[in-house]
Design an enzyme around this catalytic site. Structure first.
Site, short mmCIF file in Angstrom:
data_model
loop_
_atom_site.label_atom_id
_atom_site.label_comp_id
_atom_site.label_asym_id
_atom_site.label_seq_id
_atom_site.Cartn_x
_atom_site.Cartn_y
_atom_site.Cartn_z
N GLU A 269 -18.52 67.68 50.83
CA GLU A 269 -18.95 68.89 51.54
C GLU A 269 -18.31 68.86 52.92
O GLU A 269 -18.52 67.92 53.68
CB GLU A 269 -20.48 68.93 51.68
CG GLU A 269 -21.26 68.68 50.39
CD GLU A 269 -21.39 69.91 49.50
OE1 GLU A 269 -20.82 70.96 49.86
OE2 GLU A 269 -22.04 69.80 48.43
N GLU B 158 -32.30 76.05 47.23
CA GLU B 158 -31.95 75.82 45.83
C GLU B 158 -32.28 74.37 45.46
O GLU B 158 -31.89 73.44 46.15
CB GLU B 158 -30.45 76.08 45.62
CG GLU B 158 -30.01 75.75 44.21
CD GLU B 158 -28.50 75.80 44.02
OE1 GLU B 158 -27.82 76.60 44.69
OE2 GLU B 158 -28.01 75.02 43.19
N ARG C 267 -33.47 67.13 47.44
CA ARG C 267 -33.94 68.50 47.75
C ARG C 267 -35.40 68.67 47.36
O ARG C 267 -36.19 69.25 48.10
CB ARG C 267 -33.09 69.54 47.00
CG ARG C 267 -31.68 69.65 47.49
CD ARG C 267 -31.45 70.90 48.33
NE ARG C 267 -30.06 70.91 48.77
CZ ARG C 267 -29.15 71.73 48.29
NH1 ARG C 267 -29.48 72.62 47.38
NH2 ARG C 267 -27.90 71.68 48.74
N ARG D 98 -19.98 64.72 46.51
CA ARG D 98 -19.38 66.02 46.88
C ARG D 98 -18.82 65.92 48.30
O ARG D 98 -19.58 65.61 49.23
CB ARG D 98 -20.42 67.14 46.85
CG ARG D 98 -21.20 67.19 45.56
CD ARG D 98 -20.98 68.46 44.80
NE ARG D 98 -21.62 68.37 43.50
CZ ARG D 98 -22.48 69.25 43.01
NH1 ARG D 98 -22.78 70.31 43.71
NH2 ARG D 98 -23.00 69.08 41.82
N ARG E 262 -29.06 70.62 54.40
CA ARG E 262 -29.45 70.45 52.99
C ARG E 262 -28.35 69.88 52.10
O ARG E 262 -28.48 69.87 50.88
CB ARG E 262 -29.98 71.78 52.44
CG ARG E 262 -29.00 72.90 52.51
CD ARG E 262 -29.57 74.22 52.02
NE ARG E 262 -28.50 75.07 51.59
CZ ARG E 262 -27.59 75.61 52.41
NH1 ARG E 262 -27.66 75.41 53.71
NH2 ARG E 262 -26.61 76.35 51.92
N HIS E 263 -27.26 69.41 52.71
CA HIS E 263 -26.18 68.80 51.92
C HIS E 263 -25.93 67.35 52.32
O HIS E 263 -25.87 67.04 53.51
CB HIS E 263 -24.87 69.57 52.09
CG HIS E 263 -24.88 70.90 51.42
ND1 HIS E 263 -25.16 72.06 52.10
CD2 HIS E 263 -24.65 71.25 50.13
CE1 HIS E 263 -25.10 73.08 51.25
NE2 HIS E 263 -24.80 72.62 50.05
N SER F 72 -29.66 73.99 39.45
CA SER F 72 -28.87 74.99 38.74
C SER F 72 -28.82 74.59 37.28
O SER F 72 -28.69 73.40 36.96
CB SER F 72 -27.45 75.07 39.28
OG SER F 72 -27.44 75.81 40.48
P1 ATP Z 1 -25.58 74.46 47.08
O1 ATP Z 1 -25.29 75.89 46.73
O2 ATP Z 1 -26.93 74.24 47.66
O3 ATP Z 1 -24.47 73.80 47.85
P2 ATP Z 1 -24.59 73.87 44.47
O4 ATP Z 1 -24.92 75.12 43.77
O5 ATP Z 1 -23.22 73.63 44.94
O6 ATP Z 1 -25.62 73.66 45.68
P3 ATP Z 1 -25.00 72.47 42.00
O7 ATP Z 1 -23.62 72.16 41.60
O8 ATP Z 1 -25.68 73.63 41.38
O9 ATP Z 1 -25.05 72.62 43.58
O10 ATP Z 1 -25.86 71.13 41.87
C1 ATP Z 1 -27.15 71.05 41.28
C2 ATP Z 1 -28.20 70.64 42.29
O11 ATP Z 1 -27.81 69.47 42.97
C3 ATP Z 1 -28.42 71.66 43.39
O12 ATP Z 1 -29.30 72.67 42.97
C4 ATP Z 1 -29.01 70.81 44.50
O13 ATP Z 1 -30.39 70.54 44.27
C5 ATP Z 1 -28.28 69.50 44.32
N1 ATP Z 1 -27.14 69.40 45.24
C6 ATP Z 1 -25.92 69.98 45.09
N2 ATP Z 1 -25.10 69.65 46.10
C7 ATP Z 1 -25.82 68.84 46.91
C8 ATP Z 1 -25.52 68.15 48.11
N3 ATP Z 1 -24.32 68.22 48.67
N4 ATP Z 1 -26.49 67.39 48.67
C9 ATP Z 1 -27.71 67.30 48.10
N5 ATP Z 1 -28.05 67.91 46.97
C10 ATP Z 1 -27.12 68.68 46.36
MN MN Z 2 -26.10 75.47 42.18
#
Ligand code: ATP
Ligand code: MN
Length: 428
Positions: free
Chosen positions: A213, A351, A402, A211, A219-220, A354
């Site tokens: 980001e 989180e 996480r 990702r 946390r990312h 999901s």
């Molecule tokens: P957030 O809202 O925390 O950015 P997200 O809703 O975008 O997460 P999802 O697409 O739901 O993320 O991804 C499923 C799971 O993967 C998340 O619940 C989280 O545990 C993990 N995750 C998502 N993005 C990241 C990241 N950039 N780094 C670490 N873990 C991640």
């Molecule tokens: Mn999510």
């Protein structure tokens, strides 16, 4: 090379001959004797060495901290050293000499700054408390894998180089794929769903997710490890049940782990299931009751999640998210199209997962794609799998880092990544 791990030594008989190998963490020289602190991945022990000949004296003078040695000696269990156990060296050999000075001290009482630590991560990871993090992560994953395997999930590996964005989002890394443009996959979502059409019934995958980001947060990561499942003839409630049981199995595996003794200094509490469930709407009500503004149809801010999380001791589910904030493939709730059969697993304000029941009906899926501003033609390879017999299905994606982070109460996700990728860091 046969040898004893250091953690074993205290359980062996006094006077026993032992062979150990590791790094010299500290060297103290007196006139006739030297004290070495020798560390391996299981512990640290004092080795005494008599300086009674020129070869040994020369060797000790040349020895540097963090050099790799092996030694044979006699176990002394009446030592004045810490722990009461030491090894009286008979034979010492230097396997590889470390340069000096070290860019990062292993036993320094003051922690180096973040960049120094992560630029020298191989040294940073030599600290026992770092290694422990990755033991915990490993046990956690083994526990989850064993559980899913016992539930007849088949472990799969889907492509990470893909032509279409899973959710169309902006957080994609592009890659050159010969004469085409491709992306690093954000999630195995589309592929694991296609495997439901393929009749695999239950699949899981442990793999990297990428990702882009834009912002550095605690946390990312830009590359993280995702544990994904998908299950057929199932809905969101089945997926939630599978999730809480997976998380419990993983944590149990950590709690029961006796791989290395120093692990049991961690008080790991196995959570009780089922985890509490609270709807998205109820969270908004709670925020309003606490005088915090929040409108229906947007995601919670980290500050809002802190408040929502106050109500729970540890894990809880937030259910029935509005369709605006969920991906196109999320199943709307029957009789209430404003919300979906979706859930997040939370630990206080964080989180962890999901998940949702997915749409299995192709017309609805195309409609939702368009509503999200995506072009169904770009997803034709995926939609095709829905036209020839797609069972109802559900699943989730859990961030391994996480989960490890909350389990060990660490505040920065980089601590649970061996070589973290963030907005600025790509080396080492
Ligand atoms: P957030 O809202 O925390 O950015 P997200 O809703 O975008 O997460 P999802 O697409 O739901 O993320 O991804 C499923 C799971 O993967 C998340 O619940 C989280 O545990 C993990 N995750 C998502 N993005 C990241 C990241 N950039 N780094 C670490 N873990 C991640
Ligand atoms: Mn999510």
């Amino acid at each position: 090379m046969s040898r004893n791990y250091i953690y074993e030594l205290s359980g062996l008989e006094d006077g026993k001959r032992v062979d150990i190998a590791g790094w010299v963490q500290d060297i103290r020289k007196l006139k006739n004797v030297a004290f070495l602190m020798v560390r391996d991945n299981t512990g640290i022990i004092q080795a005494t060495l008599k300086l009674d000949n020129e070869t040994t004296k020369h060797m000790i003078n040349e020895l540097t901290r963090e050099s790799v040695i092996k030694l044979t000696g006699i176990l002394n269990k009446h030592s004045p050293a810490k722990g009461g156990v030491e090894v009286q060296t008979i034979d010492l050999s230097l396997l590889n000499r470390s340069l000096t000075p070290l860019p990062l001290g292993i036993a320094d009482p003051v922690e180096a700054d973040f960049d120094t630590r992560f630029n020298n991560r191989f040294l940073d990871l030599r600290k026992p408390e770092r290694l422990k993090i990755f033991h915990v992560e490993s046990e956690l994953l083994w526990g989850i894998r064993k559980f899913l395997n016992s539930e007849h999930f088949v472990e799969v590996h889907t492509p990470k180089i893909v032509a279409a964005a899973t959710e169309g989002g902006a957080d994609l890394f592009g890659v050159k794929y010969f004469e085409k443009n491709a992306y690093l996959n954000q999630s195995p979502q589309l592929y694991k769903e296609m495997l439901m059409s393929a009749g695999f019934d239950r699949v899981f995958e442990v793999g990297p997710a990428f990702r882009a980001e834009e912002h550095n947060t605690p946390r990312h990561l830009n590359e993280f490890t995702s544990i994904d499942i998908e299950m057929s003839f199932s809905d969101h409630n089945d997926a939630m049940s599978m999730l809480e049981r997976s998380v419990k199995a993983g944590i149990e595996s950590v709690a029961l782990s006796n791989t290395f003794r120093d692990l049991d200094s961690t008080e790991i509490e196995v959570p009780e299931i089922p985890f509490p469930r609270i709807s998205y709407q109820k969270c908004i009500d709670y925020l309003h009751k606490n005088g915090v503004e929040m409108e229906f149809g947007v995601d919670f801010s980290p500050e809002q999640l802190k408040i929502v999380g106050e109500q729970f001791k540890s894990f809880y589910f937030i259910t029935e998210w509005p369709s605006q904030v969920r991906a196109f493939y999320t199943m709307p709730k029957e009789n209430n199209n404003l919300v979906t059969n979706s859930f997040d697993l939370q630990y206080r304000d964080k989180e962890i997962t999901s998940g949702a029941q997915r749409i299995h009906e192709v017309d609805m899926l195309e409609k939702r794609l368009k509503e999200k501003g995506l072009n169904p033609a770009d997803f034709e390879f995926h939609l095709k799998a829905f036209r020839y017999g797609m069972p109802p299905h559900a699943g989730w994606g859990l961030g391994l880092e996480r989960l490890t982070m909350i389990l060990l109460d660490l505040q920065n996700i980089r601590e649970v990544s061996l070589f973290p990728r963030d907005r600025t860091r790509i080396v080492p």
